[in-house]
Scaffold this active site. Structure first.
Site, mmCIF file in Angstrom:
data_model
loop_
_atom_site.group_PDB
_atom_site.id
_atom_site.type_symbol
_atom_site.label_atom_id
_atom_site.label_comp_id
_atom_site.label_asym_id
_atom_site.label_seq_id
_atom_site.Cartn_x
_atom_site.Cartn_y
_atom_site.Cartn_z
ATOM 1 N N GLU A 109 13.857 -6.872 -7.025
ATOM 2 C CA GLU A 109 12.197 -7.778 -6.719
ATOM 3 C C GLU A 109 11.347 -5.928 -5.409
ATOM 4 O O GLU A 109 12.294 -6.180 -5.048
ATOM 5 C CB GLU A 109 12.854 -9.332 -5.691
ATOM 6 N N ASP A 151 20.208 -11.962 -3.408
ATOM 7 C CA ASP A 151 21.316 -10.609 -2.906
ATOM 8 C C ASP A 151 22.918 -10.603 -3.092
ATOM 9 O O ASP A 151 23.736 -9.640 -2.655
ATOM 10 C CB ASP A 151 20.552 -10.567 -1.098
#
Ligand code: NAG
Ligand code: NAG
Ligand code: NAG
Ligand code: NAG
Ligand code: NAG
Ligand code: NAG
Ligand code: NAG
Ligand code: NAG
Length: 904
Positions: A545, A470
């Site tokens: 994702e 992330d």
């Protein structure tokens, strides 16, 4: 280490036969130079129940009969307790039983102890190899500490300890792992994926190995390949490299011998050598290069075959005495990546633009890795038409990459988000207690990168490494990671993260997006690509994702892990928090968003079975649209360059976020994804109302035609057309608009797209794809999107499908035994369905069962959840992946009565 025959023959001339000492050879762990073996079993005990003197405990003669015994080379504490039968996962995973496991027992260090024999002597050197112990550990051998918890730290902190001075005939290895916190330690965290394992994964989760060498020892083999252009017809260079360590106090001249031989198909090994002089007590990279005139090129499965080569590097000292040898499997292929004008990453495999279509892998919650199970999972991945698996901080074991190499699946590995691994001052999403890295942390991360790069480097399946998920690593960690990868001769792309929140300047943008969704969105979400600034996860760029959060297990699986009360909650309490979802503090602890859509679009469920059927329709529609939209937009103005569905598998029996369930039962999400990922396919764009022809092949030949038909709920034909077309390989394009054909939908219609090979006599369709379409599509409120979903303000209405007239479908099932290419007999079952009615037969599920009515798993169905046109007859094939007793097929459709058909 099991060497292939050719190599064993090669070395038999130079191997010393082990001395006929008093030791029983079968108990000696390793006895020849270059031999390596894991410690195969363990005795375990909590540190609170064992003596506290670890020096004494790591000497022979300790009575461990009261300890816990496991016959496995690796297991986390919970994995070990399950292995030893102290817990039972059938019970543990049932309802919320996991909550009741005592967590206090894991808040103290534990001990892993094992005795083994060696045959030490002059000229023999011994090494202890770790590959990561969670989260950190003290390591003792024969009464001496080999490493403390500062050195042996991190789940991926692999180290080689030189222990010649410590070994004896009988040896005791004692490892004391410390409790793990995902905030303070470099472990394998779960973020919001599922409830956290009660031991936080603490323990010897990877093998601990013992290796014997002569005075010169080698590090892992690296294989560097250089390919010419064109790849297939140019000679290639292969360089074998390894770090040679001279353990002797005198300089030594060694002979380094390289061998490269094709695996699995005939071809002579190539062997060549050179001599090198190593200074005393030194480490030197040894390097051997050879030209291969006709390299066989390795391809991802959908594009070609997977020729592999075996490489071996050996060193001998003095009179040709073998000192060490290392080996690896490799393949000839290239992977590169490039940012396009939108700063989206495109990968290239063997110089062909490679659209990544795959999903994110979750290991078992207790990290019990089985190569056999992974092989079945890999077979599912290929059956689905996926080409890639993403591993977020879950690099597993070498066997995973061996399976992927052999089967032709790309692996996108990398570090994980949201815990110690991303403890940067600028990380907005970090859990509060996590401290930012100190000096020691950089050292652990460096050792981890170094070790994993060494483990992955030779594998042709490796697509690249994401050094952040992330968030991107800081300006100290990023160059450290990159130089660790470089020093291991990394040859595939290294990207700074899986998102576009920022990046280290020297690396540039990773070109991947992480904008959600993770919860339910309607099928048109993916096609709603304009303007792309506000369209988040829609089908453009590379989504690292994302998904509609689906993956509901079918009823037979649900009954294995949910109590009667839990099952009732599913359809009677649609907003209730549920244990078998993400963690309780996450946004994904209930099915509220999903169920709101289901209730609004399909009406309130009338029974558990009705609910589960509606979930399967919802899941199928969701995954099909997501995979199709990305495949269809591969050549759009802003191309969809790749997509990782969130997720592939679940760590425990879960109600969401997976393509198949924990028991490997493929259901709605699986078959939607499978249709959406076909190699040659026709798809419907819900937003443009047009038909796309998708061609993911490099070489499928011939002219193609697309038959398009629309019928209403009563079976009346509203539209019919055939489009003849030509395409280019590895290309998608829009072929026709259905705007006027779909203008006047009364309530619902069915759209059928059939792609056939018009140049072939074989009338079988290449793709057969049926949609149910309501009068209007769902209305998305993009401006009010959250990080995990985009709200719907007006839902499409499918309730007319609850009132379809019953269809009379006959079903027959015939078993066909045949010999597999490997020569053993396999059986497949052909299931033929015929709709005798004038109305469509909607969403017919087929389930293969044994004589006790239990699911036969794992299993591959050619197609499933079928919708048949009036009077249509369809045959599909089903094959179990293992040996199984096949008895019957259970059949159930939305307007088709449930039956069980015996296999004839
Ligand atoms: C331990 O496992 C190995 C390999 O699976 C097996 O061959 C052996 O018999 C087992 N030993 C015991 C004591 O169960
Ligand atoms: C685990 O528990 C289930 C259900 O109680 C039982 O059927 C099964 O045999 C147990 N498994 C083992 C390995 O003991
Ligand atoms: C697991 O990790 C969490 C978060 O770091 C921590 O609160 C908990 O105590 C840990 N459990 C054990 C058994 O160490
Ligand atoms: C192989 O190595 C030779 C010698 O260094 C070099 O000339 C040649 O270009 C290399 N081949 C490839 C395909 O890179
Ligand atoms: C090499 O082999 C010869 C003959 O077997 C032996 O006499 C000599 O000591 C060996 N040299 C070394 C350095 O081992
Ligand atoms: C791509 O990234 C570069 C460098 O960060 C930036 O200058 C450029 O504006 C970006 N282009 C687009 C289309 O976002
Ligand atoms: C990382 O580890 C390697 C291998 O041990 C070492 O050579 C290098 O100096 C380390 N780098 C940093 C920044 O710690
Ligand atoms: C896909 O491309 C190949 C190679 O050009 C071609 O032969 C084939 O007809 C195409 N398939 C479709 C469905 O367009």
């Amino acid at each position: 280490m099991q060497l292939p025959l050719t190599i064993q023959v090669l070395f038999s001339a130079i191997l010393h036969t082990p001395s006929a000492a008093a030791l029983n050879p079968s108990n000696v762990l390793v006895s020849t130079p270059g031999q390596i073996a894991p410690v195969r079993a363990w005795n375990l005990q909590s540190s609170t129940k064992a003596a506290s003197n670890l020096e004494a405990l790591s000497r022979p003669g300790i009575d461990t009969s009261g300890w816990i015994h496991v016959n496995t080379s690796k297991c986390t504490l919970m994995g070990c307790l399950l292995e030893a039968g102290i817990y039972n996962d059938t019970e543990l995973f049932y309802s919320d039983n996991l909550r009741r496991v005592d967590s206090k027992q894991f808040q103290v260090p534990w001990l892993y102890r094992q005795e083994f024999e060696l045959d030490p002597g002059a000229g023999k050197y011994f090494h202890l190899l770790t590959h990561g112990i969670t989260s950190r550990a003290d390591v003792y051998l024969n009464g001496k500490r080999v490493a403390d918890k500062k050195t042996q730290a991190g789940s991926y902190g692999g180290h080689t300890y030189h222990v010649t001075d410590l070994v004896d005939k009988t040896n005791v290895l004692l490892i004391q792992p410390y409790p793990t916190s995902y905030y303070y330690d470099f472990a394998l965290g779960w973020v919001d994926w599922n409830p956290w394992p009660v031991d936080n994964g603490t323990g010897v989760w990877r093998d601990v190995e013992v290796k014997q060498t002569g005075s010169v020892a080698l590090g892992p083999l690296r294989v560097v390949t250089q390919l010419g252009t064109p790849l297939e017809s140019s000679p290639a260079n292969v360089t074998l490299k390894s770090r040679a360590q001279n353990l002797d106090k005198t300089a030594v001249t060694i002979t380094v011998t390289g061998t490269v031989s094709p695996e699995r198909y005939p071809g002579p090994p190539i062997t060549w050598s050179q001599t090198v002089t190593l200074p005393p007590l030194s480490t030197t990279d040894v390097t051997l290069t050879i030209k291969i005139s006709k390299p066989a090129i390795w391809w991802p499965k959908q594009w070609g075959s997977q020729p592999l080569y075996h490489a071996e590097l050996s060193v001998s000292v003095y009179n040709n005495t073998l000192s060490d040898h290392v080996s690896a499997t490799f393949g000839f292929r290239t992977v590169t990546s490039k940012l396009n004008s939108y700063n989206d990453t495109t990968f290239f495999v063997n110089n062909r633009p490679f659209q990544v279509l795959g999903a994110g892998y979750a290991p078992d919650m207790f990290l019990r890795f089985s190569p056999i199970k992974f092989e079945s999972e890999a077979q599912y991945v290929l059956d689905l038409g996926f080409n890639t698996i993403r591993l977020e901080g879950k690099n597993e074991h070498p066997e995973l990459y061996e399976v992927a190499d052999r089967l032709g699946i790309m692996i996108l590995s990398g570090w994980e988000c949201c815990d110690k691994w991303e403890a940067w001052s600028y990380n907005q999403d970090l859990a509060v207690p996590t401290p930012v890295w100190n000096e020691e942390d950089y050292g652990i991360a460096n050792a981890s990168m170094f070790h994993e790069a060494g483990m992955l480097q030779t594998h042709p399946s490796v697509l690249g490494y994401l050094i952040g998920s992330d968030y991107w690593p800081d300006d100290k960690a990023a160059p450290m990671y990159v130089s660790a990868l470089k020093s291991q001769d990394w040859q595939t792309p290294v990207l700074a993260s899986a998102s576009r929140r920022g990046f280290p300047a020297f690396m540039g943008s990773p070109g991947l997006k992480m904008e959600g969704p993770y919860d339910w969105v309607p099928p048109n979400y993916w096609y709603d690509t304009e303007p792309s600034a506000s369209r988040l996860g829609a089908a453009f760029g590379f989504g690292s994702e994302l998904g509609a959060g689906v993956g509901t297990p079918d009823l037979s699986s649900l009954k294995r892990f949910l109590s009667a009360g839990d099952l009732t909650d599913l359809w009677k309490n649609p907003n209730k928090d549920l244990f078998h979802m993400s963690t309780e503090t996450s946004s994904f602890h209930n099915r509220k968003i999903y169920n709101t859509g289901l209730w609004k679009r399909w009406g309130a469920p009338t029974s558990l079975q009705d609910y589960v059927q509606k979930t399967q329709i919802t899941d199928y529609e969701a995954t099909r649209a997501q995979f199709e939209a990305y495949a269809a937009n591969w050549n759009s103005k802003r191309p969809a360059t790749g997509m990782i569905y969130w997720m592939l598998t679940g760590a425990f029996p879960s109600l969401h976020w997976s393509i198949w369930d924990y028991y490997m039962h493929p259901a709605g999400a699986y078959f939607g994804a499978k249709v959406g990922s076909r190699i040659e396919h026709v798809a419907y764009d819900y937003v443009k109302k047009s038909v796309f022809l998708i061609n993911r092949s490099l070489d499928k030949e011939g002219a193609r035609s697309v038959d398009i038909q629309v019928v209403d709920a009563s079976g009346k034909t509203l539209y019919s057309n055939t489009v003849k077309t030509m395409t280019k390989p590895n290309t998608s394009k829009e072929i026709t608009s259905l705007d006027s054909a779909l203008k006047n939908i009364k309530d619902v219609v069915f759209l059928r797209l059939v792609l056939s090979n018009s140049s072939s006599k074989d009338t079988g369709a290449l793709s057969h794809n049926v949609y149910w379409l309501s009068k209007t599509i769902d209305t998305l409120d993009w401006d009010n999107s959250d990080w995990f979903y985009t709200p719907v303000t007006k839902y499409s209405d499918y309730t007319a499908l609850n009132k379809l007239a019953a269809a009379n479908v006959s079903v027959t099932a015939w078993s066909r035994g045949h010999a597999s290419p490997e020569g053993h007999s396999e059986s497949t079952v052909q299931v033929t369905l015929e709709n005798h009615s004038p109305v469509p037969a909607f969403f017919i599920s087929l389930n293969l069962v044994d004589k006790d009515g239990r699911d036969v798993l794992p299993v591959t169905w050619e197609d499933n959840y079928l919708t048949l046109w009036p009077k249509e007859k369809v045959t599909v094939e089903v094959s179990p992946l293992g040996a199984a007793e096949l008895a019957a097929v259970q059949v159930f459709g939305k307007n088709v009565k449930g039956t069980t058909v015996k296999i004839g």
